[in-house]
Design a protein around this motif. Structure first.
Motif, PDB file in Angstrom:
ATOM      1  N   TYR A  95       0.828  -1.201   0.000  1.00 27.20           N
ATOM      2  CA  TYR A  95       0.000   0.000   0.000  1.00 27.20           C
ATOM      3  C   TYR A  95       0.867   1.257   0.000  1.00 27.20           C
ATOM      4  N   ARG A  96       1.941   1.241   0.789  1.00 27.50           N
ATOM      5  CA  ARG A  96       2.848   2.394   0.804  1.00 27.50           C
ATOM      6  C   ARG A  96       3.437   2.624  -0.583  1.00 27.50           C
ATOM      7  N   ARG A  97       3.832   1.555  -1.239  1.00 28.62           N
ATOM      8  CA  ARG A  97       4.376   1.686  -2.591  1.00 28.62           C
ATOM      9  C   ARG A  97       3.318   2.206  -3.553  1.00 28.62           C
ATOM     10  N   GLU A  98       2.095   1.697  -3.410  1.00 27.70           N
ATOM     11  CA  GLU A  98       1.000   2.133  -4.291  1.00 27.70           C
ATOM     12  C   GLU A  98       0.719   3.623  -4.125  1.00 27.70           C
ATOM     13  N   LEU A  99       0.823   4.123  -2.902  1.00 28.77           N
ATOM     14  CA  LEU A  99       0.591   5.542  -2.639  1.00 28.77           C
ATOM     15  C   LEU A  99       1.774   6.414  -3.049  1.00 28.77           C
ATOM     16  N   GLY A 100       2.912   5.792  -3.344  1.00 31.41           N
ATOM     17  CA  GLY A 100       4.110   6.560  -3.647  1.00 31.41           C
ATOM     18  C   GLY A 100       4.586   7.339  -2.443  1.00 31.41           C
ATOM     19  N   SER A 101       4.417   6.747  -1.271  1.00 36.75           N
ATOM     20  CA  SER A 101       4.671   7.440  -0.006  1.00 36.75           C
ATOM     21  C   SER A 101       6.038   7.085   0.557  1.00 36.75           C
ATOM     22  N   ASP A 102       6.597   8.005   1.339  1.00 35.66           N
ATOM     23  CA  ASP A 102       7.851   7.767   2.041  1.00 35.66           C
ATOM     24  C   ASP A 102       7.640   7.790   3.559  1.00 35.66           C
ATOM     25  N   VAL A 103       6.396   7.617   3.981  1.00 25.91           N
ATOM     26  CA  VAL A 103       6.086   7.574   5.412  1.00 25.91           C
ATOM     27  C   VAL A 103       6.790   6.377   6.043  1.00 25.91           C
ATOM     28  N   LYS A 104       7.486   6.604   7.144  1.00 27.68           N
ATOM     29  CA  LYS A 104       8.254   5.546   7.790  1.00 27.68           C
ATOM     30  C   LYS A 104       7.369   4.695   8.695  1.00 27.68           C
ATOM     31  N   ILE A 105       7.738   3.426   8.824  1.00 27.48           N
ATOM     32  CA  ILE A 105       6.975   2.473   9.619  1.00 27.48           C
ATOM     33  C   ILE A 105       7.752   2.140  10.886  1.00 27.48           C
ATOM     34  N   LEU A 106       7.221   2.555  12.038  1.00 28.59           N
ATOM     35  CA  LEU A 106       7.785   2.223  13.336  1.00 28.59           C
ATOM     36  C   LEU A 106       6.931   1.103  13.912  1.00 28.59           C
ATOM     37  N   ALA A 107       7.511  -0.070  14.075  1.00 27.43           N
ATOM     38  CA  ALA A 107       6.739  -1.260  14.411  1.00 27.43           C
ATOM     39  C   ALA A 107       7.059  -1.772  15.809  1.00 27.43           C
ATOM     40  N   ASP A 108       6.011  -2.048  16.571  1.00 33.71           N
ATOM     41  CA  ASP A 108       6.200  -2.697  17.867  1.00 33.71           C
ATOM     42  C   ASP A 108       6.671  -4.129  17.671  1.00 33.71           C
ATOM     43  N   VAL A 109       7.465  -4.597  18.616  1.00 30.70           N
ATOM     44  CA  VAL A 109       7.885  -5.997  18.660  1.00 30.70           C
ATOM     45  C   VAL A 109       7.299  -6.617  19.924  1.00 30.70           C
ATOM     46  N   LEU A 110       6.532  -7.703  19.749  1.00 31.03           N
ATOM     47  CA  LEU A 110       5.828  -8.328  20.879  1.00 31.03           C
ATOM     48  C   LEU A 110       5.086  -7.252  21.665  1.00 31.03           C
ATOM     49  N   VAL A 111       4.143  -6.629  20.987  1.00 30.12           N
ATOM     50  CA  VAL A 111       3.477  -5.428  21.479  1.00 30.12           C
ATOM     51  C   VAL A 111       2.815  -5.636  22.850  1.00 30.12           C
ATOM     52  N   LYS A 112       2.698  -4.531  23.593  1.00 37.37           N
ATOM     53  CA  LYS A 112       2.067  -4.534  24.918  1.00 37.37           C
ATOM     54  C   LYS A 112       0.597  -4.932  24.827  1.00 37.37           C
TER      55      LYS A 112
END
Length: 216
Positions: free
Chosen positions: A142-159
């Protein structure tokens, strides 16, 4: 990802604007203007306090859907973030709870926000919303489709969740980065306001390599 490019520091402090209940949520109060006023006050207070960025999230919409939120939530958050972008100059991020990464990416891309937070990018987690599966495949496309450079900050083993896949922190970090393609990872404790242990921080930092890590 280089944190310096977004936050002008390699150790950013990110404040959170906790939005009052939005339209269609269980506690929606009927006034969007009141929500906007509160969000503006919080954002200005955080900037005055010296944060390097803020993240806007629908914190008071609980109970949350596990995936897609109502379109009214997306519309309201877009309106609010647009107002905040006119008010403050520091970077803004988006978190659409519980795990609506596509809506977060859409809001961020259309408002000029810099990043999004994704609770479950990779793996499978048992939560109070039910079983939530990783969304990396859909989100990266989806990010590629939008042509976006928004960064993805991802939780690991989220709370507020328990893993149904691997509970090994080192493996979870590597999977989130190498297979989920997160731009940065977030490590938090078991619940909101609960910090991760020093040992977990050391394990995650070693596993992350050159990928930035933030403490939630």
């Amino acid at each position: 990802m280089n944190l310096q490019q977004i936050f002008n520091t390699t150790q950013p402090i990110i404040g959170v604007v906790h939005l009052l209940p939005l339209p269609t949520s269980a506690r929606w109060g009927g006034s969007l203007s009141a929500i906007i006023d509160r969000a503006e006050q919080e954002a200005v207070a955080l900037v005055s306090g010296g944060v390097d960025a803020i993240v806007v999230e629908n914190f008071f919409d609980a109970p949350f859907p596990k995936s897609r939120v109502d379109p009214a939530v997306v519309s309201a958050m877009t309106t609010i973030v647009t107002r905040l972008r006119e008010l403050i100059s520091i970077p803004i991020g988006i978190n659409v709870l519980r795990n609506d990464s596509l809506s977060a990416m859409a809001i961020a891309s259309c408002t000029g926000a810099a990043f999004i937070r994704v609770n479950v990018l990779s793996g499978v987690m048992a939560t109070d919303q039910g079983v939530i599966e990783g969304c990396a495949y859909e989100l990266l496309r989806y990010r590629r489709e939008l042509g976006s450079d928004v960064k993805i900050l991802a939780d690991v083993l989220v709370k507020h969740a328990q893993p149904l896949s691997s509970s090994d922190l080192t493996n979870a970090v590597r999977e989130t980065i190498d297979r989920g393609l997160a731009d940065a990872i977030i490590l938090s404790g078991a619940a909101t306001g609960s910090p991760p242990s020093i040992e977990d921080l050391r394990l995650a930092r070693a596993a992350a390599g050159t990928t930035p890590m933030l403490i939630g």
